[in-house]
Structures are given as structure tokens and as C-alpha cells.
Design an enzyme around this catalytic site. Structure first.
Site, mmCIF file in Angstrom:
data_model
loop_
_atom_site.group_PDB
_atom_site.id
_atom_site.type_symbol
_atom_site.label_atom_id
_atom_site.label_comp_id
_atom_site.label_asym_id
_atom_site.label_seq_id
_atom_site.Cartn_x
_atom_site.Cartn_y
_atom_site.Cartn_z
ATOM 1 N N ARG A 186 2.148 -10.833 -0.998
ATOM 2 C CA ARG A 186 2.522 -9.742 -1.902
ATOM 3 C C ARG A 186 3.500 -8.754 -1.279
ATOM 4 O O ARG A 186 4.076 -7.932 -1.978
ATOM 5 C CB ARG A 186 1.264 -9.005 -2.398
ATOM 6 C CG ARG A 186 0.540 -8.249 -1.325
ATOM 7 C CD ARG A 186 -0.851 -7.842 -1.775
ATOM 8 N NE ARG A 186 -1.005 -6.409 -1.892
ATOM 9 C CZ ARG A 186 -2.174 -5.797 -1.985
ATOM 10 N NH1 ARG A 186 -3.305 -6.505 -1.984
ATOM 11 N NH2 ARG A 186 -2.245 -4.502 -2.092
ATOM 12 N N ARG A 233 -9.328 3.938 -1.291
ATOM 13 C CA ARG A 233 -8.938 3.034 -0.204
ATOM 14 C C ARG A 233 -9.150 3.758 1.130
ATOM 15 O O ARG A 233 -8.244 4.397 1.655
ATOM 16 C CB ARG A 233 -7.478 2.622 -0.356
ATOM 17 C CG ARG A 233 -7.206 1.704 -1.533
ATOM 18 C CD ARG A 233 -5.738 1.322 -1.588
ATOM 19 N NE ARG A 233 -5.474 0.171 -2.427
ATOM 20 C CZ ARG A 233 -5.108 0.253 -3.710
ATOM 21 N NH1 ARG A 233 -4.973 1.412 -4.301
ATOM 22 N NH2 ARG A 233 -4.874 -0.856 -4.398
ATOM 23 N N ARG A 290 -14.379 2.263 -1.080
ATOM 24 C CA ARG A 290 -14.281 0.923 -0.514
ATOM 25 C C ARG A 290 -14.313 1.055 1.001
ATOM 26 O O ARG A 290 -13.598 1.878 1.567
ATOM 27 C CB ARG A 290 -12.969 0.281 -0.951
ATOM 28 C CG ARG A 290 -12.764 -1.065 -0.307
ATOM 29 C CD ARG A 290 -11.568 -1.748 -0.854
ATOM 30 N NE ARG A 290 -10.338 -1.257 -0.250
ATOM 31 C CZ ARG A 290 -9.135 -1.677 -0.626
ATOM 32 N NH1 ARG A 290 -9.013 -2.550 -1.590
ATOM 33 N NH2 ARG A 290 -8.059 -1.221 -0.032
ATOM 34 N N CYS A 350 -9.536 -3.200 -10.667
ATOM 35 C CA CYS A 350 -8.915 -2.065 -9.985
ATOM 36 C C CYS A 350 -7.566 -2.406 -9.349
ATOM 37 O O CYS A 350 -6.972 -1.569 -8.689
ATOM 38 C CB CYS A 350 -9.851 -1.473 -8.931
ATOM 39 S SG CYS A 350 -10.201 -2.587 -7.563
ATOM 40 N N ASN A 367 -4.429 -7.500 -7.086
ATOM 41 C CA ASN A 367 -3.283 -7.582 -6.163
ATOM 42 C C ASN A 367 -3.461 -8.748 -5.192
ATOM 43 O O ASN A 367 -2.565 -9.551 -4.977
ATOM 44 C CB ASN A 367 -3.132 -6.292 -5.358
ATOM 45 C CG ASN A 367 -3.027 -5.076 -6.241
ATOM 46 O OD1 ASN A 367 -2.685 -5.213 -7.406
ATOM 47 N ND2 ASN A 367 -3.324 -3.916 -5.706
ATOM 48 N N ASP A 368 -4.653 -8.798 -4.594
ATOM 49 C CA ASP A 368 -4.907 -9.897 -3.660
ATOM 50 C C ASP A 368 -5.216 -11.191 -4.398
ATOM 51 O O ASP A 368 -4.799 -12.262 -3.970
ATOM 52 C CB ASP A 368 -6.054 -9.536 -2.712
ATOM 53 C CG ASP A 368 -5.563 -8.662 -1.572
ATOM 54 O OD1 ASP A 368 -4.451 -8.933 -1.071
ATOM 55 O OD2 ASP A 368 -6.260 -7.707 -1.191
ATOM 56 N N HIS A 385 0.796 -1.227 0.000
ATOM 57 C CA HIS A 385 0.000 0.000 0.000
ATOM 58 C C HIS A 385 0.829 1.278 0.000
ATOM 59 O O HIS A 385 0.441 2.278 -0.596
ATOM 60 C CB HIS A 385 -0.988 -0.017 1.171
ATOM 61 C CG HIS A 385 -2.269 -0.695 0.807
ATOM 62 N ND1 HIS A 385 -3.302 -0.888 1.667
ATOM 63 C CD2 HIS A 385 -2.670 -1.220 -0.377
ATOM 64 C CE1 HIS A 385 -4.292 -1.507 1.042
ATOM 65 N NE2 HIS A 385 -3.923 -1.722 -0.188
ATOM 66 N N GLU A 419 -11.440 -10.550 -5.078
ATOM 67 C CA GLU A 419 -9.990 -10.613 -4.843
ATOM 68 C C GLU A 419 -9.591 -11.880 -4.087
ATOM 69 O O GLU A 419 -8.425 -12.078 -3.776
ATOM 70 C CB GLU A 419 -9.514 -9.362 -4.098
ATOM 71 C CG GLU A 419 -10.300 -9.038 -2.841
ATOM 72 C CD GLU A 419 -9.886 -7.719 -2.196
ATOM 73 O OE1 GLU A 419 -8.837 -7.167 -2.564
ATOM 74 O OE2 GLU A 419 -10.606 -7.261 -1.298
HETATM 75 C C1 PEP Z 1 -6.424 -5.485 -4.843
HETATM 76 O O1 PEP Z 1 -6.335 -6.348 -3.973
HETATM 77 O O2 PEP Z 1 -6.139 -5.666 -6.035
HETATM 78 C C2 PEP Z 1 -6.870 -4.120 -4.508
HETATM 79 C C3 PEP Z 1 -7.183 -3.254 -5.442
HETATM 80 O O3 PEP Z 1 -6.926 -3.774 -3.217
HETATM 81 P P1 PEP Z 1 -5.657 -3.556 -2.269
HETATM 82 O O4 PEP Z 1 -4.460 -3.364 -3.129
HETATM 83 O O5 PEP Z 1 -5.975 -2.342 -1.473
HETATM 84 O O6 PEP Z 1 -5.620 -4.806 -1.449
HETATM 85 MG MG MG Z 2 -7.163 -6.086 -2.036
#
Ligand code: PEP
Ligand code: MG
Length: 580
Positions: free
Chosen positions: A463, A300, A337, A500, A452-453, A193, A429
Site C-alpha cells: 500500500r 492508532r 488499538r 475502520c 487498508n491492510d 500513515h 485485516e
Molecule cells: C487498516 O489496515 O485498514 C487499518 C485501519 O489500520 P492501519 O491503516 O493503521 O494499518
Molecule cells: Mg492495518
């Protein structure tokens, strides 16, 4: 002149003086101007006196409530304050070496540690814990109630380059990034993040330089390239000239993309693609607008949680933020979110000590900590009339969870007497959600894929673990197959569907996603013009064919080979401005 190479994760060039921050940015190291030495010594004296008063109070309380024998521990801590090798030594270091109080204390403590260890005396060895305790108290008292790094950045002469072992997003969100022009971090990953935040702020960043805080000295001049990962220490004056030219070329490349701002995003065959922005802090909204975002696809909100400033995440604090954000984007949609946070998500993981990622977060936390969720939903629903609000629930695993959350939201809505229709969506996710999009689509007004998740849970790769950074691979066929499943089910259910995660900010991977059937993407604002330009370099027919071959490829390497010709074509279009 020394050159180091790490991983560039946020493009751009920065030159500035190093500020070093260690251990979650709680301890900062910098060199003082001659005029600042007396003030620093005064701060240390004041901290010692404050510590003395606190320890006397603790000692007499313990003596009364527990007994004099136990109070002796604090009497011993009080004596330490007058030890010539401790605070007085720190004072000497400030005077002689012109270093800040926090750093001087850290050095004095380290020296004392060595003395204690050398003596081989059991009684002294036991005092090590007390030494750390008094040292921590002294350091807190040096900047009572303030965050050392946030304050410091305001005091020092810019431009600065921050060198940190780890930088929690909650601290990153409070820094004045007009003064900090670049970031160098020991550890981290492109989807952490903090990295996502600095990328959206356009701060050139290099990560993965293990030991940067030891190798780079406070006050040194650093030049860094957030695309190539180069960091040069104390560049010569000719080299500096070259760096300034590089910075100018990077800025010119970005200016050249400005003319695209008002042009709609479409592929070469005219298929309209919607590009929205991801935001971490509400003040970035102007960046989103300037980049030509067609809405906010992900805000976020957990960046609002800051234990040091509880007001920002109170219902009223949130209400103000959401209202302003909605008004700034009106009439474009703003997808907020709900908090995706457990304590563990806000700190950057340390090597060997990776935080739990499967815990009580996202919708799970919302269903258990209903007070926090209720306050957030109240703030959101109250702010809704200021613009076009969409509420997105993170970390959804099953449609049952989504149903339960919707029931709570309906209660809150009734309570507030809100009649306006606010779409409630879910993030996809977690692989379980990806495989059951057909069910989720019945409960959700829209869905957005958090790659990402999704990647980390599909590949079982934390990650934030830089040791596994090479294995975190969006082009892995397993990931692409899941994405195909999501896209097909989403389209079949006629559900509003977007992506996203960071994958949506990579022009080449966007081509794959377009080929898989996705038409809406939300990304860091800086990536919008770049993705827009890249879209015009291929037709959907081509993208579909690439995606078809990619999902049946045997490896990520084979997928990259399939993408290679398109990568070359794109390079011509986005040369000089492409993301790392
Ligand atoms: C994701 O998981 O892709 C996402 C957009 O949320 P974050 O990166 O905040 O976990
Ligand atoms: Mg996420």
C-alpha cells in the site's frame, strides 16, 4: 508560474512558503532572513567545535584501545574540518546565498564529492566515506538532540507548505500543523500513515510528485489543491486571488456540513448507521467531537512511539494520554488499538526499497515483546475507569493468537487487581482472519475490518508503493467477496462488527459496505459529515442490490459502472465537499 500535478489525497486549498525536507525529513532546506545569517554562521562554528572535541575524544580512545594506526582515520577526519572546501565553504554559502547550515553543508559535501571523484586518486576516493561520516556528525551537531524539521517549523514565519521526499509518521505527528498549512510529497500513497494523519488534521496534501524536493525551491510561494492534485509555483497576484477564493469556497462547503453534527446518521429509509472517528494523535479528539463522532473506533497508538521522546510511550506517558482521551470522549467508547508497529512501519517507503510488511508487527510483536505489550496493557487497564475503553489487537491472523493475547491480558488484569470489564477486540485485516471470522468471533468481544491492510494482502499490493498505486483498488470484486464473508460470519456470530479502514471514509464505498451488511464505520473526523450526508441519499434496499451485483462483477471497472448512478445522485448532495 509553473504548474505541477500530483495526486490529491487530502482535500482543501493551501497557500504558503515552501520548506523543503529531504531524506526522512532529517535534512531541511530554507532561506534565511538577512537578520538570521550571523546566527546561522555562529551555529555552524559551534557545530564544528563540538565535532572537533568529539573526534579528538574518539581518536585518543581508539589510539589507547586499538592502536595509533587506526586512530589516524580520525586524525584525518579532524583535518577535514579545517579544509577550506568544507566547513569554510559551507560558511561562505550561508553568507552569500542566505541558506541554512544543514543545506550549506549538504552543498559543500556534494561539491567535495565531485572533486574527489574527478581527481581519480584512489586515496581520495576512499576518503568519501570519511567525508560522509564527518558531514553527518556536523549536521547532527548543528541541532544537537533536536529534530531539525520540528524545530524549524517553530522558527519560520507561517503559513508554510512542507515539501518532503518522505515524511515518517513519527515526525509528522510532532509537527505544528497550525503553521504548516499544506503538504507536498514526492512519494506516498493514500493509505500511508502520514497521509492518514494529515487527512485527519485537514491538511491539504498532494503526493506522488516524484522529484518535488528538487523542482520546488525553499522559500518559493506554493498554492496547492489537495483534491485535484494541482501545485502552482510562484502564482501571479491575480492567480493568488483566485486561490484565496477557492480556499474560502472549500471552507464554506465544510461549514455548510456543520448543521449535520448533531443529527443521527441514517440511510434514507431510516436505518441507523453508527459513525465513529479514527485518531492518530490524542489532541485531535476535539475534531472527532466537533464532527459528531459517536465514539473513537480506532486510536492508532503507535504514533506514541518516538525514540527521541521515550517518555511518551512509557507506561506512565501512555497512562496519561489514554486517561485524557477517555475522559474527553466519555461516555462514548474509545477503541485503542495496541501498538501496530515494527520499525519498518514508521518510515515512508522509498522507491525500490520497500520495507517488509509481513514482519513482526501487531499481535505478533505483542506476543514476542511481552514487555512493551505488558506496559501498554497496564497503562490501558489503569486508565479504563476514566471512560469507556475498548482494546483492539491488530494484525491478527489466527484465533490461537487471540487466545494467547487474551491469556496475557487476563494475567495483567489479575496482577493489577482490575475487575472492570474491558472489551477485547481484533482487527480483521489479514485474509486468513477474514476467512475465519466465525472462530475469531468466539475469542473477540468485537471485530473491526482494517480494509487498508486487507486490500494490500488480498491483492498483493504494497500500500505504500506509489508505483502500484493504480492497482490498489478497494472495489476489486475479490476484496468485496472477502468483505461479504466477514459481514455474514460476523452477523451469524452476533459479533459487534465495524469497518475502520479508509474505505469507510469514501461515501460511495460506504454504500457498498452498507449493502454488504455493515452498520458501523470509523473514519477520519473530516469525513464524518460527508458520509452522513451521503447516507441519506439512498435506501438500504438499493445498497443491498448494488452490493449483490458488485460482488459478482468481473472487475473493479464493472463495479464502478454499477456504482455510477448512485455516484451522480450523491454528487448533488455532497457537491463541493466530497473527498478526493
Ligand atoms: C487498516 O489496515 O485498514 C487499518 C485501519 O489500520 P492501519 O491503516 O493503521 O494499518
Ligand atoms: Mg492495518
Amino acid at each position: 508560474m509553473t504548474k505541477l500535478t500530483g495526486r490529491g489525497v487530502s482535500p482543501g486549498v493551501a497557500v504558503g512558503r515552501a520548506v523543503v525536507a529531504v531524506r526522512e525529513a532529517r535534512q531541511v532546506r530554507y532561506r534565511l532572513a538577512t537578520s538570521g545569517v550571523d546566527r546561522e554562521r555562529q551555529r555552524l562554528r559551534a557545530a564544528r567545535e563540538r565535532t572537533r572535541v568529539e573526534l579528538e575524544e574518539i581518536s585518543s580512545r581508539v589510539s589507547r584501545t586499538v592502536g595509533p594506526a587506526q586512530a589516524a582515520i580520525f586524525a584525518a577526519q579532524l583535518l577535514m574540518l579545517d579544509d577550506p572546501l568544507f566547513v569554510r565553504r559551507a560558511d561562505e554559502l550561508i553568507r552569500a546565498e542566505r541558506i541554512n547550515g544543514d543545506w550549506a553543508l549538504e552543498r559543500a559535501i556534494a561539491e567535495l564529492h565531485q572533486v574527489f571523484a574527478r581527481e581519480g586518486d584512489a586515496w581520495l576516493r576512499e576518503r568519501v566515506g570519511d567525508l560522509a561520516d564527518v558531514g553527518g556528525r556536523l549536521q547532527r551537531n548543528l541541532r544537537a538532540g533536536h529534530d531539525p524539521l520540528v524545530d524549524l517549523v517553530q522558527e519560520l514565519e507561517p503559513p508554510l507548505v512542507l515539501v518532503a521526499d518522505e515524511l515518517p509518521p513519527s515526525i509528522a505527528a510532532q509537527l505544528d500543523w497550525t503553521r504548516v498549512r499544506g503538504l507536498v510529497c514526492d512519494i506516498g500513497s493514500p493509505t500511508h500513515h502520514t497521509v492518514i494523519l494529515v487527512r485527519s488534521l485537514g491538511i491539504p496534501t498532494v503526493i506522488g510528485l516524484g522529484g518535488a524536493t528538487e523542482m520546488l525551491g525553499p522559500g518559493q510561494t506554493l498554492a496547492l489543491d489537495g483534491r485535484t492534485g494541482e501545485v502552482v509555483v510562484e502564482p501571479s497576484s491575480e492567480a493568488l486571488l483566485g486561490w484565496r477564493q477557492r480556499a474560502e469556497a472549500a471552507a464554506a462547503g465544510l461549514r455548510a456540513l456543520d448543521e449535520l453534527r448533531t443529527r443521527p446518521a441514517a440511510t434514507a429509509d431510516g436505518v441507523r448507521i453508527r459513525l465513529e472517528a479514527n485518531l492518530g494523535i490524542a489532541e485531535e479528539v476535539t475534531r472527532a467531537r466537533d464532527a459528531g463522532a459517536e465514539g473513537i473506533g480506532l486510536f492508532r497508538s503507535e504514533f506514541l512511539i518516538d525514540p527521541a521522546h521515550p517518555q511518551t510511550s512509557s507506561e506512565e506517558g501512555q497512562y496519561d494520554t489514554y486517561r485524557q482521551l477517555l475522559a474527553a470522549m466519555r461516555p462514548l467508547p474509545v477503541t485503542i488499538r495496541t501498538f501496530d508497529a515494527g520499525e519498518e512501519r514508521r518510515a515512508m517507503a522509498r522507491p525500490g526499497g520497500h520495507r517488509e510488511r509481513f514482519g513482526l508487527r501487531g499481535i505478533r510483536a505483542a506476543l514476542q515483546h511481552d514487555e512493551r505489550f505488558t506496559a501498554q496493557m497496564r497503562a490501558l487497564l489503569r486508565a479504563a475507569p476514566s471512560g469507556t475503553l475498548r482494546v483492539m489487537l491488530p494484525f491478527v491472523t489466527t484465533s490461537e493468537e487471540l487466545r494467547a493475547a487474551r491469556a496475557i491480558i487476563d494475567d495483567i488484569r489479575r496482577d493489577l487487581g482490575v475487575t472492570a470489564d474491558v472489551p477485547i477486540g481484533a482487527m480483521i485485516e489479514v485474509p486468513a482472519a477474514a476467512l475465519t471470522v466465525d472462530h475469531l468471533a468466539r475469542q473477540a468481544d468485537f471485530l473491526s475490518v482494517g480494509t487498508n491492510d486487507l486490500i494490500q494482502y488480498t491483492l498483493a499490493i504494497d500500500r505504500t508503493d506509489e508505483r502500484l498505486a493504480g492497482h490498489y483498488e478497494p472495489a476489486e470484486p475479490a476484496v468485496l467477496r472477502l468483505l461479504r464473508t466477514i459481514s455474514r460470519a460476523g452477523r451469524r456470530a452476533r459479533c459487534d462488527l465495524s469497518v475502520c479502514g479508509e474505505m469507510a471514509a469514501d461515501p460511495l464505498l460506504v454504500a457498498l459496505l452498507v449493502g454488504l451488511g455493515f452498520r458501523t464505520f470509523s473514519m477520519t473526523p473530516a469525513a464524518i459529515p460527508i458520509v452522513k450526508r451521503s447516507l441519506a441519499t439512498y435506501e438500504t434496499r438499493q445498497a443491498t442490490e448494488l452490493a449483490r451485483r458488485a460482488v459478482s462483477a468481473a472487475s473493479a471497472a464493472a463495479v464502478h459502472a454499477i456504482l455510477e448512478p448512485l455516484a451522480d445522485a450523491m454528487h448533488q448532495a455532497v457537491a463541493g465537499t466530497e473527498r478526493s
